[in-house]
Scaffold this active site. Structure first.
Site, PDB file in Angstrom:
ATOM      1  N   LYS A  24      -6.420  -4.499 -14.615  1.00 57.50           N
ATOM      2  CA  LYS A  24      -6.305  -3.371 -15.563  1.00 57.50           C
ATOM      3  C   LYS A  24      -7.580  -2.523 -15.541  1.00 57.50           C
ATOM      4  CE  LYS A  24      -2.479  -3.735 -16.283  1.00 57.50           C
ATOM      5  NZ  LYS A  24      -1.404  -2.744 -16.471  1.00 57.50           N
ATOM      6  N   ASN A  50       3.662   2.308 -14.854  1.00 58.72           N
ATOM      7  CA  ASN A  50       3.578   1.407 -15.996  1.00 58.72           C
ATOM      8  C   ASN A  50       3.884  -0.060 -15.652  1.00 58.72           C
ATOM      9  OD1 ASN A  50       4.135   0.774 -19.099  1.00 58.72           O
ATOM     10  ND2 ASN A  50       5.965   0.156 -17.952  1.00 58.72           N
ATOM     11  N   ALA A  55      -8.937  -7.996 -14.631  1.00 60.32           N
ATOM     12  CA  ALA A  55      -9.536  -7.342 -13.459  1.00 60.32           C
ATOM     13  C   ALA A  55      -8.600  -6.247 -12.936  1.00 60.32           C
ATOM     14  CB  ALA A  55      -9.800  -8.374 -12.363  1.00 60.32           C
ATOM     15  N   SER A  94      -4.710  -1.181 -20.076  1.00 61.36           N
ATOM     16  CA  SER A  94      -4.715  -2.085 -21.237  1.00 61.36           C
ATOM     17  C   SER A  94      -6.115  -2.081 -21.829  1.00 61.36           C
ATOM     18  CB  SER A  94      -4.366  -3.510 -20.782  1.00 61.36           C
ATOM     19  OG  SER A  94      -4.429  -4.412 -21.876  1.00 61.36           O
ATOM     20  N   TYR A 133      -5.590 -10.637 -14.616  1.00 61.56           N
ATOM     21  CA  TYR A 133      -4.918  -9.492 -15.252  1.00 61.56           C
ATOM     22  C   TYR A 133      -5.953  -8.458 -15.717  1.00 61.56           C
ATOM     23  CZ  TYR A 133      -2.341  -6.883 -18.839  1.00 61.56           C
ATOM     24  OH  TYR A 133      -1.786  -5.878 -19.594  1.00 61.56           O
ATOM     25  N   ASP A 167      10.810  -2.806  -5.826  1.00 65.29           N
ATOM     26  CA  ASP A 167       9.623  -3.611  -6.104  1.00 65.29           C
ATOM     27  C   ASP A 167       8.406  -2.720  -5.849  1.00 65.29           C
ATOM     28  OD1 ASP A 167       7.469  -5.339  -6.100  1.00 65.29           O
ATOM     29  OD2 ASP A 167       8.411  -6.851  -4.829  1.00 65.29           O
TER      30      ASP A 167
HETATM   31  P1  NAP Z   1       7.395  -6.170 -19.805  1.00 64.36           P
HETATM   32  O1  NAP Z   1       8.139  -6.067 -21.075  1.00 64.36           O
HETATM   33  O2  NAP Z   1       7.314  -7.496 -19.111  1.00 64.36           O
HETATM   34  O3  NAP Z   1       7.982  -5.075 -18.789  1.00 64.36           O
HETATM   35  C1  NAP Z   1       7.443  -4.971 -17.502  1.00 64.36           C
HETATM   36  C2  NAP Z   1       8.263  -3.948 -16.725  1.00 64.36           C
HETATM   37  O4  NAP Z   1       7.727  -3.862 -15.396  1.00 64.36           O
HETATM   38  C3  NAP Z   1       9.725  -4.366 -16.577  1.00 64.36           C
HETATM   39  O5  NAP Z   1      10.525  -3.211 -16.516  1.00 64.36           O
HETATM   40  C4  NAP Z   1       9.717  -5.081 -15.234  1.00 64.36           C
HETATM   41  O6  NAP Z   1      11.028  -5.131 -14.680  1.00 64.36           O
HETATM   42  C5  NAP Z   1       8.760  -4.184 -14.450  1.00 64.36           C
HETATM   43  N1  NAP Z   1       8.161  -4.831 -13.284  1.00 64.36           N
HETATM   44  C6  NAP Z   1       7.440  -5.971 -13.231  1.00 64.36           C
HETATM   45  N2  NAP Z   1       7.109  -6.260 -11.958  1.00 64.36           N
HETATM   46  C7  NAP Z   1       7.621  -5.263 -11.192  1.00 64.36           C
HETATM   47  C8  NAP Z   1       7.634  -4.996  -9.791  1.00 64.36           C
HETATM   48  N3  NAP Z   1       7.034  -5.819  -8.905  1.00 64.36           N
HETATM   49  N4  NAP Z   1       8.259  -3.894  -9.345  1.00 64.36           N
HETATM   50  C9  NAP Z   1       8.897  -3.048 -10.205  1.00 64.36           C
HETATM   51  N5  NAP Z   1       8.907  -3.246 -11.540  1.00 64.36           N
HETATM   52  C10 NAP Z   1       8.293  -4.351 -12.023  1.00 64.36           C
HETATM   53  O7  NAP Z   1       5.882  -5.719 -19.984  1.00 64.36           O
HETATM   54  P2  NAP Z   1       5.219  -4.710 -21.058  1.00 64.36           P
HETATM   55  O8  NAP Z   1       4.596  -5.552 -22.110  1.00 64.36           O
HETATM   56  O9  NAP Z   1       6.143  -3.636 -21.418  1.00 64.36           O
HETATM   57  O10 NAP Z   1       4.019  -4.123 -20.143  1.00 64.36           O
HETATM   58  C11 NAP Z   1       4.148  -2.884 -19.486  1.00 64.36           C
HETATM   59  C12 NAP Z   1       2.770  -2.391 -19.100  1.00 64.36           C
HETATM   60  O11 NAP Z   1       1.980  -2.301 -20.279  1.00 64.36           O
HETATM   61  C13 NAP Z   1       2.024  -3.341 -18.161  1.00 64.36           C
HETATM   62  O12 NAP Z   1       1.321  -2.591 -17.201  1.00 64.36           O
HETATM   63  C14 NAP Z   1       1.072  -4.081 -19.084  1.00 64.36           C
HETATM   64  O13 NAP Z   1      -0.093  -4.486 -18.398  1.00 64.36           O
HETATM   65  C15 NAP Z   1       0.772  -3.011 -20.112  1.00 64.36           C
HETATM   66  N6  NAP Z   1       0.334  -3.507 -21.421  1.00 64.36           N
HETATM   67  C16 NAP Z   1       1.170  -4.206 -22.244  1.00 64.36           C
HETATM   68  C17 NAP Z   1       0.718  -4.608 -23.510  1.00 64.36           C
HETATM   69  C18 NAP Z   1       1.609  -5.314 -24.507  1.00 64.36           C
HETATM   70  O14 NAP Z   1       1.142  -5.650 -25.594  1.00 64.36           O
HETATM   71  N7  NAP Z   1       2.873  -5.540 -24.224  1.00 64.36           N
HETATM   72  C19 NAP Z   1      -0.603  -4.341 -23.897  1.00 64.36           C
HETATM   73  C20 NAP Z   1      -1.422  -3.644 -23.012  1.00 64.36           C
HETATM   74  C21 NAP Z   1      -0.951  -3.215 -21.788  1.00 64.36           C
HETATM   75  P3  NAP Z   1      11.462  -6.244 -13.570  1.00 64.36           P
HETATM   76  O15 NAP Z   1      10.890  -7.542 -14.002  1.00 64.36           O
HETATM   77  O16 NAP Z   1      12.952  -6.182 -13.545  1.00 64.36           O
HETATM   78  O17 NAP Z   1      10.885  -5.764 -12.269  1.00 64.36           O
END
Ligand code: NAP
Length: 248
Positions: free
Chosen positions: A150, A80, A148, A132, A146, A53
């Site tokens: 980022k 990430n 804030a 983001s 969120y 975590d």
């Molecule tokens: P996602 O599909 O929900 O994946 C999130 C990842 O983070 C998973 O591997 C999750 O695994 C892990 N995670 C979450 N909480 C955690 C914790 N406490 N400790 C360790 N690992 C943790 O999300 P995503 O869309 O790929 O987003 C990834 C990053 O990109 C984020 O920082 C998000 O803000 C950014 N982002 C995403 C988008 C988009 O369009 N998707 C756009 C802009 C920015 P577990 O749940 O198993 O821990």
């Protein structure tokens, strides 16, 4: 790398593995990590996993320890992992705020501090933070905490870049726009088409688009770039109004 079991993190891990990097993916769900590591290994990469975590300093310390033990060191940290639960401001509790800041902001800081010595020992350490467009550039109702978190990541990146420069570690951030991940595909084709219509390049981002940007920041050629942000959004933040898109 943190948050490597699915979504953007999995995409970044795949891009790095294909480029020949040895990769450690970290997240909380052991089964999801094992499945992703297996998938990436079948594509020819050297991929290890560890269930931690990142909102806990000891979780990040464990990740760094495993990376050094199993992969021999850390050249690049991709911070990430992130969460984005929706919550209108009027209903937001302290617990909601703590949860999002705990993973997105504290998790980023803990990951960097845990990996510091190994990154410095590499002599060419790189940190790539996934921020983001939401927060640093745009806003979206329900995501004030969120956004804030980022934007706060970028404040951290800029000062960390100065502090870590003497140890030859660069610190940069990628700012994804709307990226197609497992979660988004559940929303349906029509919803995704609506989102794509607001993007000048006419499509949502892929996880590989973000992985390629992160890989660039980790290359030798990007070694003089630090404290910077790279927006990867197909031009999403550019239009001043809908008019700007309708005339093209
Ligand atoms: P996602 O599909 O929900 O994946 C999130 C990842 O983070 C998973 O591997 C999750 O695994 C892990 N995670 C979450 N909480 C955690 C914790 N406490 N400790 C360790 N690992 C943790 O999300 P995503 O869309 O790929 O987003 C990834 C990053 O990109 C984020 O920082 C998000 O803000 C950014 N982002 C995403 C988008 C988009 O369009 N998707 C756009 C802009 C920015 P577990 O749940 O198993 O821990």
């Amino acid at each position: 790398m943190t948050g490597g079991s699915r979504g953007i993190g999995r995409g970044i891990a795949e891009v790095f593995a294909r480029a020949g990097a040895r990769v450690l993916i970290a997240a909380r769900d052991e089964a999801a990590l094992a499945a992703t590591a297996g998938h990436l290994r079948s594509a020819g990469g050297r991929v290890e996993h560890v269930a931690v975590d990142v909102s806990r300093p000891e979780g990040c310390a464990r990740m760094a320890e495993v990376a050094v033990e199993r992969l021999g060191g850390i050249d690049v940290l991709c911070a990430n992992a992130g969460i984005f639960p929706e919550k209108p401001l009027a209903e937001m509790t302290e617990a909601d705020l703590d949860l999002v800041l705990g993973v997105n902001l504290k998790g980023t800081v803990f990951a960097v501090t845990a990996c510091l010595d190994a990154l410095a020992a590499s002599g060419r350490g790189r940190v790539v933070v996934t921020s983001s467009i939401t927060g640093p550039i745009t806003g979206f109702p329900g995501w004030s905490h969120y956004g804030a978190s980022k934007a706060a990541q970028l404040g951290f990146v800029r000062t960390a870049a100065i502090e870590l420069a003497p140890r030859r570690i660069t610190v940069n951030a990628v700012l994804p726009g709307n990226v197609v991940t497992e979660g988004l595909t559940d929303l349906g084709e029509e919803y995704i088409a609506g989102m794509a219509a607001a993007i000048p390049l006419g499509r949502l981002g892929s996880v590989a688009d973000i992985g390629n940007a992160a890989l660039f920041l980790a290359t030798e050629e990007a070694g003089y770039i630090t404290g910077q942000t790279l927006v990867v959004d197909g031009g999403q933040v550019l239009p001043e109004s809908l008019e700007a898109l309708s005339t093209t």
